[in-house]
Design an enzyme around this catalytic site. Structure first.
Site, PDB file in Angstrom:
ATOM      1  N   GLU A  23     -11.752   6.193   4.449  1.00 37.92           N
ATOM      2  CA  GLU A  23     -11.397   6.821   5.490  1.00 37.92           C
ATOM      3  C   GLU A  23     -12.404   7.333   6.593  1.00 37.92           C
ATOM      4  OE1 GLU A  23      -8.315   7.551   6.312  1.00 37.92           O
ATOM      5  OE2 GLU A  23      -7.151   7.360   4.407  1.00 37.92           O
ATOM      6  N   TYR A  25       0.849  -1.313  -0.016  1.00 36.45           N
ATOM      7  CA  TYR A  25      -0.006   0.051   0.146  1.00 36.45           C
ATOM      8  C   TYR A  25       0.882   1.147  -0.167  1.00 36.45           C
ATOM      9  CZ  TYR A  25      -2.869   3.478   1.725  1.00 36.45           C
ATOM     10  OH  TYR A  25      -4.140   4.794   1.790  1.00 36.45           O
ATOM     11  N   TRP A  36      -5.611   2.023  10.262  1.00 39.25           N
ATOM     12  CA  TRP A  36      -5.864   1.959   8.512  1.00 39.25           C
ATOM     13  C   TRP A  36      -5.643   0.319   8.289  1.00 39.25           C
ATOM     14  CZ3 TRP A  36      -8.388   3.816   5.055  1.00 39.25           C
ATOM     15  CH2 TRP A  36      -7.858   3.404   3.645  1.00 39.25           C
TER      16      TRP A  36
END
Length: 191
Positions: A44, A22, A52
């Protein structure tokens, strides 16, 4: 030095291949696709109060549950879909966040139908050019994220406070916050 050993931002653990991929391939790269910008904003929002990596590990399940974040399809979700999503162990089962995503799809579609492209809207906040931060200080929010947050809220979006918006800005490349020692900093700045 091997590819895996290159210096990265401190938040991207070397030992987690998903997080590393990522960081190396997506985070901070200027994203200009309207649908993807909206998807990332919704993810988000789901991340609020979580890490995350939790969302990243569930991203495929989120995509399956939310019709691959097709705004038209999600905007058409009704109460039965909310209940279906509440029963889906593959995603974060938070009713307010699920309902905010469905409402967010409607807002996205309304903007588009009124002739306002979401990507154009987002990138107008930085005149189309990513902000290049210094790579040594990493705020959690900025006056710009506060301004974008306020505008998104006025449009009806939820889970778009200035901290969430700043994390989104970093993820979608509106701001380059790769650390000064990170091998991706200059690469992203050149995109």
């Amino acid at each position: 030095m091997t590819k895996a050993d290159r210096p990265r931002c401190a938040w991207a653990p070397q030992g987690d291949p998903l997080y590393r991929a990522y960081h190396d391939e997506e985070w901070g790269v200027p994203q200009r696709d309207s649908r993807m910008l909206w998807e990332m904003l919704m993810l988000e929002g789901f991340q609020a109060g979580l890490s995350w990596i939790t969302i990243l590990r569930k991203r495929d399940a989120f995509r399956a549950a939310f019709a691959h974040f097709d705004p038209d399809a999600v905007a058409a979700f009704g109460p039965a879909d909310v209940e279906r999503l509440m029963g889906d162990a593959g995603i974060v089962r938070a009713r307010a966040k699920i309902e905010a995503t469905i409402a967010g799809a409607g807002i996205f579609c309304a903007m588009r139908d009124a002739g306002e492209d979401f990507a154009d809207y987002v990138w107008a906040f930085v005149d189309g050019t990513p902000v290049q931060n210094d790579g040594t200080t990493f705020p959690t929010q900025t006056p710009l994220s506060e301004r974008i947050s306020k505008d998104l809220k006025q449009r009806g979006f939820k889970f778009v406070g200035p901290v969430i918006v700043y994390a989104w800005m970093q993820a979608i490349g509106l701001v380059n916050d790769h650390a000064d020692h990170c091998f991706r900093r200059e690469e992203v700045a050149a995109t």
